[in-house]
Design a protein around this motif. Structure first.
Motif, short mmCIF file in Angstrom:
data_model
loop_
_atom_site.label_atom_id
_atom_site.label_comp_id
_atom_site.label_asym_id
_atom_site.label_seq_id
_atom_site.Cartn_x
_atom_site.Cartn_y
_atom_site.Cartn_z
N GLY A 64 0.79 -1.23 0.00
CA GLY A 64 0.00 0.00 0.00
C GLY A 64 0.82 1.27 0.00
N ALA B 47 1.06 3.81 -2.87
CA ALA B 47 -0.20 4.49 -3.22
C ALA B 47 -0.02 5.62 -4.20
N LEU C 228 -0.12 4.39 -7.60
CA LEU C 228 -1.48 3.98 -7.95
C LEU C 228 -2.35 5.20 -8.25
N TYR C 229 -2.29 6.20 -7.37
CA TYR C 229 -3.08 7.41 -7.60
C TYR C 229 -2.74 8.01 -8.96
N PRO D 36 -3.45 3.53 0.03
CA PRO D 36 -4.67 3.60 -0.79
C PRO D 36 -5.92 3.81 0.07
N VAL E 167 -9.74 3.14 -6.29
CA VAL E 167 -9.10 2.34 -5.24
C VAL E 167 -10.13 1.32 -4.75
#
Ligand SMILES: Cc1ncc(C[n+]2csc(CCOP(=O)(O)OP(=O)(O)O)c2C)c(N)n1
Ligand SMILES: Cc1ncc(C[n+]2csc(CCOP(=O)(O)OP(=O)(O)O)c2C)c(N)n1
Ligand SMILES: [Mg+2]
Ligand SMILES: [Mg+2]
Lengths: 338, 330, 330, 338
Positions: free
Chosen positions: B127, B130, B133-134, B162, B169
């Motif tokens: 995580g 993040a 990912l964002y 996340p 998400v």
């Protein structure tokens, strides 16, 4: 070569940051630990890839530092095995990982065996800030104080971290030491600024009275809650209400005598508790349990509301938002006394 | 894996509302945030191909554009690491090609319908990646890239791990070692539903020291969950040291195989290789893609260095980092 | 493993006091408890060889006697399973040769000094095999065999999982998956002490589904803890089903090897093979002994059956079981 | 072929054992679950090698029974993933494994996501008897009630297990259902024997008043504690003291209104709580917290003493020894009223 000696000499444990500000409790603890490990070869430092010891030179104690990686259950079990073999292990992890991820190992391997493991848990409360709910520890006091044999300690500043950690080393059983992340204000300096006379020294297992007043008792644990209680006492004084402020750094065993005496001294059975924790089971609960056992008392809790704190922000922002503030303490005290 | 149907249309095609940050604080240096390097390459919201499959095909042809997307994602990561609270730089940089390939070329998802029942699900078990990912979710069109200016802004939804308030998400992660079990749950649900949807779980290598990963690995292997894929960001470093210097993970492929998985090893910065490993049909077992990556990838002066793990970039450092990532990775 | 010194004398040679059960209840059918099959074969307390090594040698020569000890242990297990609360029959029976070999031939222990600093430590990670451990500790002389009549007696120390109030029990277990981490701690302590003492952890096979086992396995492998031995009671069954029918463990040897262990596979009811596997020097890695066993061994009518896991034996069943175990295995 | 129908027909869930005695809550729950699963295909039964479902035929729902083996952390994570995909998973394990071994997964994967997972936890309190401290759950109420979004339920008999489990299925969030091991006495039968009029039916989230008296409130949760409270009320009545007995089966959210009203009705701010739990953080703590918030109240806790129960004996023996008895409740009530 060990940097422990020189470092300890340059920055005495618990003293202020040479750069001026206070030092983070976990840094104070680390430096003190390095110093103590050199002198006492029972001490073993077990890490879980926290990064807290990056670049630290343990010198001749180097074989007693072991990074066991990202495996908190194993961490606790290994500590128990070492302790059973005569060592005093410090386990280093975050508060919520100690209290939830590794809880069964803490319960069965450490607490049941009553072994002298010191669980040094950083990121207590909302100290992890925008790392979010997976890293907040708003349940740890409730959990740890439920376990038999466990001593649960939440120092209110860097100086107290050093003192309480040192004192805890004398205990035969396990200790949970709840630390934060960043530096928090120095309590002595805060008291001096407020013109409050010196508080008695921090003693493990004893409530530390910080100031005395005749109307209400404010009982707090941890850096910002204690500051909130002190700030509230100032404001209450301005309103003509005298508040006794108690730093309940040792949440278990709870020093009921001092607490009870303080409540009796006010003549009014009203306590406001302040903590960086969910409302159920923590300090407020411990105080309510203990006092309700002795005599009818009102206990109002200032705590983080019962929900996950899934917004960004640093510890102070989140606490403000959660209403763990001097203003909230004032409100509750005033409401209770009305 | 058999050929699959495009994502069924079952939900109104509207973007979920982002909860309004209660008292949002603008990052002090917002004006300095990097300008999009190549906005044209990004899919424009409102101007989407009718079907996801078509879009995937289109994007795949425009391979050069995905290289630009990767650069853009790195820029955004650098931007977030320049926020007041800093960010997990190294392990986000090593993820870029993995996540870009997944979201732009592999996963059956539709940013306008992030809750579509038959969508593929990605869980970022590591995580702390993040911000990668964002950034990828933003470039993929789940929400405007500008929202990332609010990364870590007090009261806002952009946590360092996340957060489900961020569109796209799926589930919160951050405590290491949770994602694979969640993935087993998703894969089991898909099996019960008779759906061909996939679940992809992205893990860190240091994260594999958590026993919970092996509980889930063993369950997935035993249950033969062939719609489950684990991608391991094998950057060789964890928070404070090399994985092999802390608790060794090798022979890593053998471990996964012994736990009932098919293993594919690839260069985790080679999108073509990743795409192949992530789409090639499996043989009745879950697939572990061991993606050899470089922590801090794109910033040569911290690549493969443990100090890249977390960084709070000052002005100068940010400028330098942006120049480096714009130069592109070989 | 290099040749080792006999156990150093460092503690007063007196038996620790067993805490007096507060209000001990006699098992209703105490009079019916089995008589020792061959008491002469058991070492008499007070009549011990001067050194443990000497005793080991002596016992090894008298191999036939250990067969009798194994029978005696099985009788005692049957007796405890006939207590009011029953007992974990199957997984205790499968452990008999493992524990008899360890305590009578392998471990450097002295029942008169159960806390001797340089003793070898045995941890029964599959704590529900406690009645086998109690029986072996009794036959080894840690406490009078008669104490076992008080198994499960209210207020007494004989719990269904190892209880430290029982002499010889090192640490409590019972929640599966704890023992190996404790063993890593013991082995690390021995290394720090510069001691050659060993730690042996006995695990169930179903237990290996716990991730905590693999955390510890990986740590031990990585740290190269060559004084640590894991013995896996590979009886193929767990509580409710076969291990391979629940969550498969195979290829089991590959798993341990991939986690950095040396693996030795043996017939877990062959004491000679066990002794060899448990004493042969290692090669710098921890050693996993996969002991192929039969759950319920010694009771042909439940051998290899899942219903052997837990039993509360009535009078008739006990008589039948005693006759079966006295007949001996093969 | 599914045995669920016939079995359910032969032995209606919650009804008495055809052999005469009451049925264990976990058996009642199992039979009811099998019945409900046939009718509602959102329900999924996740097992962890508990043996509770050995020989059960789920019929057409067979693919919705999955034994995930001995891996309680994975169990919770898988349940969360299933719930996130629209299913309603029942996870089956022992109380202490749910509350300690798998706690972080319960917190992060289930509670934080507020998912409709039902954690059915057997062997609550000392029900595991001589299986010992590794299998006792004397911490679970404290832990589970600290978690936001969690509903915590401890039925007092087999009938209540069925009713409360059924009612809990309506909830959108997670539920912790604390069951025991062996059968415990039937509450209705006990009340009938004592000549107490019928109690109102069990309703999730509401305190169930079992009898009313004018002097003291006895609040209990779980089978034997509720029986101890009822026994104490009998004895107190003999001594001329009227006791209200409350079955607080839902520990979270706590029905403070009913509790508070009951205390107000006695006119004396005295409550004795009874629970099969360590003294910190459990029911007594919840009651003390809640009442102290409203008005000064004395709350005396009858609980398992703060230590591991490492002696053999069955549940009733251990509870007797631990002093969780009617006699102890009487003593505490009398002391408080003196
Ligand atoms: C359970 C848990 N333990 C510890 C941490 C702290 N932590 C965050 S990142 C990290 C290192 C992770 O290493 P790796 O999985 O290799 O990630 P990467 O190298 O991709 O950053 C650690 C220890 C955590 N987030 N969760
Ligand atoms: C953490 C944990 N989960 C569940 C149990 C319940 N349990 C006791 S024995 C057992 C089966 C163990 O199987 P295995 O390890 O193969 O032991 P054996 O076959 O030797 O009896 C289970 C599930 C437990 N004791 N601990
Ligand atoms: Mg890594
Ligand atoms: Mg087995």
């Amino acid at each position: 070569m060990s940097t422990a000696g020189p470092a300890a000499a340059a920055v005495p444990a618990g003293a202020a940051n040479p750069a001026g500000g206070p030092r983070a409790g976990r840094d104070v603890y680390r430096d003190l630990l390095v110093e103590l490990m050199a002198a006492d070869d029972r001490l073993v430092c077990l890490d879980s890839d926290t990064g807290l010891f990056s670049g630290v030179d343990f010198g001749s104690a180097g074989d007693r530092y072991v990074n066991l990686g990202i495996a908190e259950q194993n961490l606790m079990g290994v500590a128990a095995g070492l302790a059973r073999s005569g060592r005093i292990p410090m386990v280093n992890t975050m508060a919520t990982f100690a209290s939830t991820r590794a809880l069964e190992a803490v319960k069965v391997d450490i607490a049941f065996n009553d072994l002298p493991v010191r669980i040094v848990a950083t990121h207590g409360g909302l100290a992890a800030g925008h790392l979010g709910p997976t890293h907040h520890a708003l349940e740890d006091l409730a959990i740890m104080r439920t376990l038999p044999n466990m001593t649960v300690v939440a120092p209110a500043d860097g100086d107290a971290c050093a003192r309480l950690f040192r004192q805890s080393l004398e205990l035969p059983g396990p200790v949970y030491l709840r630390l934060g992340r960043a530096a928090t204000p120095d309590l002595a300096a805060t008291l001096a600024t407020a013109g409050v006379p010196d508080a008695p020294p921090v003693r493990l297992g004893r409530v530390q009275p910080l100031r005395t007043g005749g109307d209400v008792v404010l009982a707090a644990c941890g850096p910002y809650p204690v500051l909130a209680a002190l700030g509230a006492a100032d404001e209450l004084a301005r309103r003509g209400i005298g508040a006794t402020v108690l730093n309940v750094h040792t949440v278990r065993p709870l020093d009921v005598e001092t607490l009870d005496a303080a409540v009796l001294a006010t003549g009014r059975p009203v306590v406001v508790t302040v903590e960086e924790h969910w409302p159920s089971g923590g300090l407020g609960s411990a105080v309510a349990e203990a006092l309700a056992e002795r005599r009818p008392t009102r206990v109002l809790r200032v705590a983080v509301p019962d929900g996950f704190v899934a917004v960004a922000g640093d510890q102070r922002y989140l606490l403000e938002r959660a209403g763990v503030t001097a203003a909230a303490v004032v409100d509750r005290a005033v409401a209770a006394l009305r | 894996m058999p050929p699959r149907e495009p994502l069924a249309v079952a939900e109104p095609a509207e973007l979920p509302e982002l909860p309004e940050p209660a008292d949002r604080v603008e990052p002090a240096d917002r004006a300095m945030l990097p300008e999009p390097a190549d906005r044209a390459a990004l899919p424009e919201s409102g101007d989407r191909p009718a079907s996801v499959e078509a879009e995937v095909a289109e994007v795949a042809e425009a391979a050069v554009d995905l290289a630009a997307v990767a650069v853009r994602v790195r820029e955004l990561i650098v931007g977030m690491c320049a926020s007041a609270d800093g960010g997990h730089l190294g392990g986000s940089m090593s993820l870029v090609e993995i996540l870009v390939t997944l979201y732009h070329e592999v996963l059956r998802v539709d940013p306008t319908r992030p809750q579509a029942p038959d969508r593929d699900v990605l869980l970022l078990s590591k995580g702390h990646g993040a911000i990668a990912l964002y950034a990828v979710l933003a470039t993929r069109g789940y929400f405007p890239v500008e929202w990332l200016d609010g990364y870590a802004a007090p009261g806002g939804p952009f946590l360092a791990h996340p957060n489900r308030a961020v569109p796209g998400v799926e589930m919160p992660t951050g405590s290491l070692g949770h994602g694979l079990a969640l993935g087993v749950g998703h894969a089991l649900a898909a099996r019960l539903d008779g759906s061909d949807r996939r679940c992809v779980v992205v893990l860190g290598d240091g994260e594999l020291q958590e026993g919970s990963v092996w509980e889930a690995a063993m369950a997935a292997g035993s249950l033969g969950l062939d719609r489950l894929t684990a991608v391991i960001d094998r950057n060789g470093l964890q928070l404070g040291d090399g994985t092999e210097d802390v608790i060794t993970l090798e022979p890593l492929a053998d471990r996964w195989r012994a736990f009932g998985w098919e293993v594919r090893e690839v260069d985790g910065h080679d999108r073509g290789a990743l795409r192949a490993a992530l789409t090639e049909p499996g043989t009745g077992r879950p697939v572990a893609v061991i993606a050899r990556t470089v922590k801090g990838r794109g910033l040569p002066y911290v690549e493969g260095q443990v100090r890249s793990h977390f960084a709070r970039l000052g002005e100068t450092q940010r400028g330098r980092a942006l120049r480096a990532v714009r130069r592109g990775i070989r």
